[in-house]
Scaffold this active site. Structure first.
Site, PDB file in Angstrom:
ATOM      1  N   GLU A   1      -5.407  -4.956   9.746  1.00  0.00           N
ATOM      2  CA  GLU A   1      -5.539  -4.411   8.395  1.00  0.00           C
ATOM      3  C   GLU A   1      -6.997  -4.136   8.036  1.00  0.00           C
ATOM      4  OE1 GLU A   1      -3.313  -3.376   6.236  1.00  0.00           O
ATOM      5  OE2 GLU A   1      -1.501  -4.135   7.195  1.00  0.00           O
TER       6      GLU A   1
ATOM      7  N   ASP B   1      -5.589   3.802   0.593  1.00  0.00           N
ATOM      8  CA  ASP B   1      -5.213   3.768   2.010  1.00  0.00           C
ATOM      9  C   ASP B   1      -4.781   5.162   2.489  1.00  0.00           C
ATOM     10  OD1 ASP B   1      -2.545   4.215   1.310  1.00  0.00           O
ATOM     11  OD2 ASP B   1      -1.832   2.263   1.981  1.00  0.00           O
TER      12      ASP B   1
END
Length: 152
Positions: free
Chosen positions: A23, A32
């Site tokens: 991540e 994101d």
């Protein structure tokens, strides 16, 4: 601490390590690749751009979400899965969410007892908003290897 608790703690620690490795950590909220405001190690719930977190807050959020993902994995099949499968699928559920996992061919294979087939479904999950992402390809292959490692 009994053996079951020790094993569970080890699975959680390993899953946290796997999630954190893929991540990446950001103490400042960002958007994101699919347009979702995100902070810490991929945490998205109620995140707004401009949010800031401390490393300790990120540690708490990541452990909390890994525990939730593990509970989804453990609750999705009637029997106990091997630890490698649990670790890999916890990382997967953390990343794609329980809804996507719940309707997947991967889960159908898992429930049918085809653990190898389930693990081999992971590389199919490399798209975000219709775009193939190299980072997801690498992550899914790592998850697949971990998943298969406890089946050999």
């Amino acid at each position: 601490m009994d053996l079951k608790t020790k094993v569970g703690t080890g699975v959680i620690a390993a899953a946290i390590g796997l999630v954190a490795a893929w991540e990446g950590r950001s103490l400042v909220a960002y958007v994101d690749p699919v347009g979702i405001p995100t902070i810490c190690d991929g945490y998205t719930h109620s995140v707004k751009l401009g949010d800031v977190a401390t490393p300790a807050q990120c540690d708490v959020l990541t452990e909390q979400e890994v525990r939730k993902a593990l509970a989804v994995v453990d609750g999705s099949t009637p029997g106990q899965l091997p630890d490698g499968v649990r670790i890999a699928l916890t990382s997967f559920v953390y990343n794609v969410g329980p809804g996507a996992y719940g309707g997947s061919t991967l889960l159908r294979r898992l429930r049918a007892g085809d653990l190898i087939g389930a693990c081999n479904q992971l590389p199919r999950w490399v798209y975000a908003s219709g775009k193939k992402l190299r980072g997801l390809e690498r992550r899914r292959e790592a998850e697949r290897q971990i998943c298969l490692s406890s089946l050999r």
